[in-house]
Design a protein around this motif. Structure first.
Motif, PDB file in Angstrom:
ATOM      1  N   ASP A  13       0.826  -1.213   0.000  1.00 42.93           N
ATOM      2  CA  ASP A  13       0.000   0.000   0.000  1.00 42.93           C
ATOM      3  C   ASP A  13       0.856   1.258   0.000  1.00 42.93           C
ATOM      4  N   SER A  14       2.030   1.196   0.617  1.00 46.32           N
ATOM      5  CA  SER A  14       2.898   2.369   0.690  1.00 46.32           C
ATOM      6  C   SER A  14       3.393   2.808  -0.691  1.00 46.32           C
ATOM      7  N   LYS A  18      -1.928  -2.145  -6.197  1.00 47.59           N
ATOM      8  CA  LYS A  18      -3.282  -2.641  -6.051  1.00 47.59           C
ATOM      9  C   LYS A  18      -3.318  -4.099  -6.501  1.00 47.59           C
ATOM     10  N   LYS A  64      -5.504   5.783  -7.349  1.00 50.53           N
ATOM     11  CA  LYS A  64      -5.064   4.401  -7.178  1.00 50.53           C
ATOM     12  C   LYS A  64      -5.795   3.437  -8.117  1.00 50.53           C
TER      13      LYS A  64
END
Length: 83
Positions: A13-14, A18, A64
């Motif tokens: 996530d950093s 995805k 994202k």
């Protein structure tokens, strides 16, 4: 050539990665030797024009969920000459 990629759920996530679904790509190529010096080649990459992206693909607009898709069907032709 067949490339099977399985679903990817181990993401960071950093880095705004995805999870991605699985996909399968098929490419087909052939060559013909005119003589010992000249070879003609032809290839179709992503034969079935599969729309896909990988979990390391880049996003655009800082969102994202907006990934750049990888190349679709692609044709290449070449002449190889040995001297």
């Amino acid at each position: 050539e067949v490339r099977q990629v399985f679903k990817q759920t181990r993401v960071a996530d950093s880095f705004a990665e995805k999870a991605t679904d699985n996909f399968c790509l098929v490419s087909l190529g052939a060559y013909y030797e005119l003589n010992r010096y000249v070879k003609l080649t032809a290839e179709v990459q992503n034969l079935f024009d599969q729309a896909y992206h990988e979990h390391l693909s880049r996003t655009f607009n800082g969102r994202k969920d907006n990934y750049w898709l990888m190349p679709g069907r692609n044709f290449t032709f070449s002449i190889l000459a040995n001297f």
